[in-house]
Design a protein around this motif. Structure first.
Motif, mmCIF file in Angstrom:
data_model
loop_
_atom_site.group_PDB
_atom_site.id
_atom_site.type_symbol
_atom_site.label_atom_id
_atom_site.label_comp_id
_atom_site.label_asym_id
_atom_site.label_seq_id
_atom_site.Cartn_x
_atom_site.Cartn_y
_atom_site.Cartn_z
ATOM 1 N N ASP A 4 0.823 -1.208 0.000
ATOM 2 C CA ASP A 4 0.000 0.000 0.000
ATOM 3 C C ASP A 4 0.859 1.262 0.000
ATOM 4 O OD1 ASP A 4 -2.667 -0.459 -0.309
ATOM 5 O OD2 ASP A 4 -3.227 -0.037 1.763
ATOM 6 N N TYR A 5 1.998 1.197 0.659
ATOM 7 C CA TYR A 5 2.892 2.359 0.683
ATOM 8 C C TYR A 5 3.357 2.699 -0.730
ATOM 9 C CZ TYR A 5 6.419 5.566 2.548
ATOM 10 O OH TYR A 5 7.155 6.690 2.849
ATOM 11 N N TRP A 6 3.728 1.684 -1.498
ATOM 12 C CA TRP A 6 4.164 1.928 -2.871
ATOM 13 C C TRP A 6 3.024 2.455 -3.731
ATOM 14 C CZ3 TRP A 6 8.963 2.155 -4.843
ATOM 15 C CH2 TRP A 6 9.999 1.693 -4.026
ATOM 16 N N CYS A 29 8.640 6.169 6.237
ATOM 17 C CA CYS A 29 10.047 6.183 5.861
ATOM 18 C C CYS A 29 10.769 7.128 6.813
ATOM 19 C CB CYS A 29 10.208 6.632 4.413
ATOM 20 S SG CYS A 29 11.920 6.634 3.838
ATOM 21 N N GLN A 30 11.579 6.557 7.691
ATOM 22 C CA GLN A 30 12.197 7.326 8.766
ATOM 23 C C GLN A 30 13.530 7.939 8.359
ATOM 24 O OE1 GLN A 30 10.830 7.902 11.638
ATOM 25 N NE2 GLN A 30 12.435 8.485 13.064
ATOM 26 N N ARG A 31 14.300 7.183 7.593
ATOM 27 C CA ARG A 31 15.647 7.651 7.254
ATOM 28 C C ARG A 31 16.112 7.006 5.960
ATOM 29 N NH1 ARG A 31 20.723 5.657 7.766
ATOM 30 N NH2 ARG A 31 22.427 7.183 7.968
ATOM 31 N N ILE A 32 16.826 7.787 5.153
ATOM 32 C CA ILE A 32 17.438 7.261 3.930
ATOM 33 C C ILE A 32 18.927 7.548 3.998
ATOM 34 C CG2 ILE A 32 17.446 7.280 1.407
ATOM 35 C CD1 ILE A 32 14.637 8.436 1.506
ATOM 36 N N GLY A 33 19.720 6.487 4.010
ATOM 37 C CA GLY A 33 21.172 6.632 4.002
ATOM 38 C C GLY A 33 21.691 6.633 2.577
ATOM 39 N N ASN A 34 22.946 6.265 2.422
ATOM 40 C CA ASN A 34 23.523 6.199 1.073
ATOM 41 C C ASN A 34 22.857 5.110 0.253
ATOM 42 O OD1 ASN A 34 25.503 6.794 -1.043
ATOM 43 N ND2 ASN A 34 26.349 4.783 -0.523
ATOM 44 N N PHE A 84 12.400 2.016 7.506
ATOM 45 C CA PHE A 84 10.985 2.241 7.780
ATOM 46 C C PHE A 84 10.704 1.883 9.231
ATOM 47 C CE2 PHE A 84 10.900 1.806 3.222
ATOM 48 C CZ PHE A 84 9.887 2.652 2.808
ATOM 49 N N VAL A 85 9.839 2.657 9.875
ATOM 50 C CA VAL A 85 9.311 2.284 11.182
ATOM 51 C C VAL A 85 7.817 2.050 11.009
ATOM 52 C CG1 VAL A 85 11.074 3.483 12.505
ATOM 53 C CG2 VAL A 85 8.988 4.693 11.866
ATOM 54 N N GLY A 86 7.274 1.159 11.830
ATOM 55 C CA GLY A 86 5.870 0.807 11.695
ATOM 56 C C GLY A 86 5.189 0.647 13.031
ATOM 57 N N GLY A 87 3.885 0.770 13.006
ATOM 58 C CA GLY A 87 3.067 0.539 14.184
ATOM 59 C C GLY A 87 1.775 -0.145 13.766
ATOM 60 N N ILE A 88 1.336 -1.110 14.572
ATOM 61 C CA ILE A 88 0.071 -1.799 14.324
ATOM 62 C C ILE A 88 -0.875 -1.433 15.455
ATOM 63 C CG2 ILE A 88 -1.082 -4.024 14.043
ATOM 64 C CD1 ILE A 88 1.504 -5.144 12.904
ATOM 65 N N PHE A 89 -2.053 -0.923 15.086
ATOM 66 C CA PHE A 89 -3.004 -0.384 16.048
ATOM 67 C C PHE A 89 -4.334 -1.124 15.960
ATOM 68 C CE2 PHE A 89 -0.079 2.914 14.794
ATOM 69 C CZ PHE A 89 0.249 3.570 15.976
ATOM 70 N N CYS A 90 -4.970 -1.299 17.109
ATOM 71 C CA CYS A 90 -6.363 -1.728 17.176
ATOM 72 C C CYS A 90 -7.109 -0.560 17.809
ATOM 73 C CB CYS A 90 -6.518 -2.999 17.999
ATOM 74 S SG CYS A 90 -8.200 -3.672 17.960
ATOM 75 N N GLY A 91 -7.835 0.184 17.000
ATOM 76 C CA GLY A 91 -8.340 1.465 17.472
ATOM 77 C C GLY A 91 -7.162 2.392 17.708
ATOM 78 N N ASP A 92 -7.111 2.975 18.892
ATOM 79 C CA ASP A 92 -5.980 3.839 19.241
ATOM 80 C C ASP A 92 -4.912 3.106 20.040
ATOM 81 O OD1 ASP A 92 -6.911 6.163 18.003
ATOM 82 O OD2 ASP A 92 -8.190 6.666 19.714
ATOM 83 N N GLN A 93 -5.133 1.824 20.322
ATOM 84 C CA GLN A 93 -4.162 1.063 21.116
ATOM 85 C C GLN A 93 -3.027 0.566 20.237
ATOM 86 O OE1 GLN A 93 -5.564 -2.599 22.845
ATOM 87 N NE2 GLN A 93 -3.819 -2.767 24.258
ATOM 88 N N LEU A 94 -1.808 0.868 20.624
ATOM 89 C CA LEU A 94 -0.624 0.383 19.923
ATOM 90 C C LEU A 94 -0.329 -1.039 20.359
ATOM 91 C CD1 LEU A 94 1.865 0.892 18.089
ATOM 92 C CD2 LEU A 94 3.036 1.756 20.136
ATOM 93 N N LEU A 95 -0.387 -1.967 19.400
ATOM 94 C CA LEU A 95 -0.120 -3.375 19.704
ATOM 95 C C LEU A 95 1.323 -3.758 19.421
ATOM 96 C CD1 LEU A 95 -3.270 -5.092 18.116
ATOM 97 C CD2 LEU A 95 -3.028 -4.114 20.409
ATOM 98 N N ILE A 96 1.830 -3.296 18.279
ATOM 99 C CA ILE A 96 3.126 -3.765 17.775
ATOM 100 C C ILE A 96 3.894 -2.581 17.205
ATOM 101 C CG2 ILE A 96 4.288 -5.355 16.177
ATOM 102 C CD1 ILE A 96 2.520 -6.817 18.168
ATOM 103 N N THR A 97 5.182 -2.532 17.445
ATOM 104 C CA THR A 97 6.061 -1.620 16.720
ATOM 105 C C THR A 97 7.064 -2.451 15.933
ATOM 106 O OG1 THR A 97 7.482 -1.416 18.679
ATOM 107 C CG2 THR A 97 5.833 0.304 18.324
ATOM 108 N N GLY A 98 7.563 -1.872 14.854
ATOM 109 C CA GLY A 98 8.486 -2.624 14.020
ATOM 110 C C GLY A 98 9.458 -1.721 13.292
ATOM 111 N N GLU A 99 10.510 -2.348 12.788
ATOM 112 C CA GLU A 99 11.511 -1.646 11.994
ATOM 113 C C GLU A 99 11.882 -2.524 10.812
ATOM 114 O OE1 GLU A 99 15.864 0.474 12.658
ATOM 115 O OE2 GLU A 99 15.493 -1.510 13.525
ATOM 116 N N LEU A 100 11.913 -1.927 9.628
ATOM 117 C CA LEU A 100 12.332 -2.618 8.417
ATOM 118 C C LEU A 100 13.433 -1.792 7.773
ATOM 119 C CD1 LEU A 100 8.813 -3.426 6.926
ATOM 120 C CD2 LEU A 100 10.359 -5.072 7.992
#
Length: 286
Positions: free
Chosen positions: A40-42, A85-90, A95-111
């Protein structure tokens, strides 16, 4: 981290097959949720991934994927998966991510991805054009442009989309797709930042004050991102500018819901056109 930290939020429901014996989502599926949101991001960038990477001469490879668990999702929960997209190096993109159920943060992630030569898988500098697109999206810039004009200006782009969608995908015979009306119609073409056409439509005037919209098409991978709405509204504005008071169209029945959401109402009985079920729809401009 909150939902407001993300411009891109992908919505999904937890399926039964994703729940484990503890009656919560199996931990590995959260990475799949992030990966699904990445598609979806793309789309939000208006970039068909494979075509874009081929044109740039590189590809993205996952270097790191990490997940931190704060709470669990359960069967049939409606989740929103945010990516930024948090940061672009050389050569790397974080990417940082968050998974929410309503306003509750369930999961954070980094790719973390590395841009590399697909033949040797050796790293390459992230193209400046791609870097600018990522950065522009995150600060709210538009990812597409919509050009409205005559057939002699937009023919090549409009033909590419219509050939892909109507002739290639829907199997409409070329002799049924092209007609003399193209030469006198007002056309709209939606393109991404690389100038790749993603959608098109045309506007005729069968009688004074009436606009007839048709040949509306968005390439398959780009559907569901609001691009059809952009095309439609561009031609509605063109109709208003020339004084039309009503827009009519022949909608494929599969797209009837889309046009209803854009203010069109069914008119008359359904009918077949080039072997595909259609219905006439109308929208008042006064």
């Amino acid at each position: 981290m909150t939902r407001n930290d993300f411009r891109l939020l992908h919505r999904l429901r937890v399926r039964w097959a994703e729940v484990d014996m503890q009656k919560i989502v199996f931990n590995g599926h959260y990475l799949m949720y992030f990966d699904t949101a990445m598609a979806d991001y793309w789309r939000a960038l208006a970039l068909p991934y494979e075509q874009t990477m081929h044109a740039l001469g590189g590809d993205l490879y996952v270097k790191k994927a990490s997940v931190e668990y704060h709470a669990s999702a359960r069967y049939d929960d409606q989740l929103d998966v945010g990516l930024k997209c948090q940061r672009i190096g050389n050569s790397s993109i974080q990417f940082v991510g968050g998974i929410f159920c309503g306003d509750q943060l369930l999961i954070t992630g980094e790719l973390i991805y590395v841009y590399a030569n697909p033949a040797t898988q050796t790293s390459l500098p992230v193209p400046e054009s791609l870097r600018a697109i990522f950065q522009g999206f995150e600060v709210g810039e538009a990812m597409t442009t919509c050009q409205v004009g005559a057939w002699d200006v937009l023919q090549a782009s409009a033909q590419a989309v219509r050939t892909d969608v109507f002739v290639g995908e829907q199997g409409i015979a070329p002799e049924d797709e092209w007609d003399a009306a193209d030469a006198t119609a007002v056309h709209a073409v939606l393109s991404n930042r690389y100038g790749v056409p993603l959608g098109t439509a045309r506007l005729l005037q069968p009688e004074a004050g009436v606009a007839q919209m048709g040949r509306m098409a968005v390439t398959r991978l780009m559907r569901g991102s609001g691009f059809g709405h952009q095309l439609l509204e561009a031609l509605v504005q063109a109709a208003l500018a020339r004084g039309d008071t009503e827009v009519r169209l022949h909608a494929q029945r599969s797209a009837e819901g889309f046009y209803k959401r854009q203010g069109f109402e069914p008119y008359g009985e359904p009918f077949d056109e080039v072997g595909i079920p259609h219905i006439e729809m109308r929208r008042s401009l006064v």
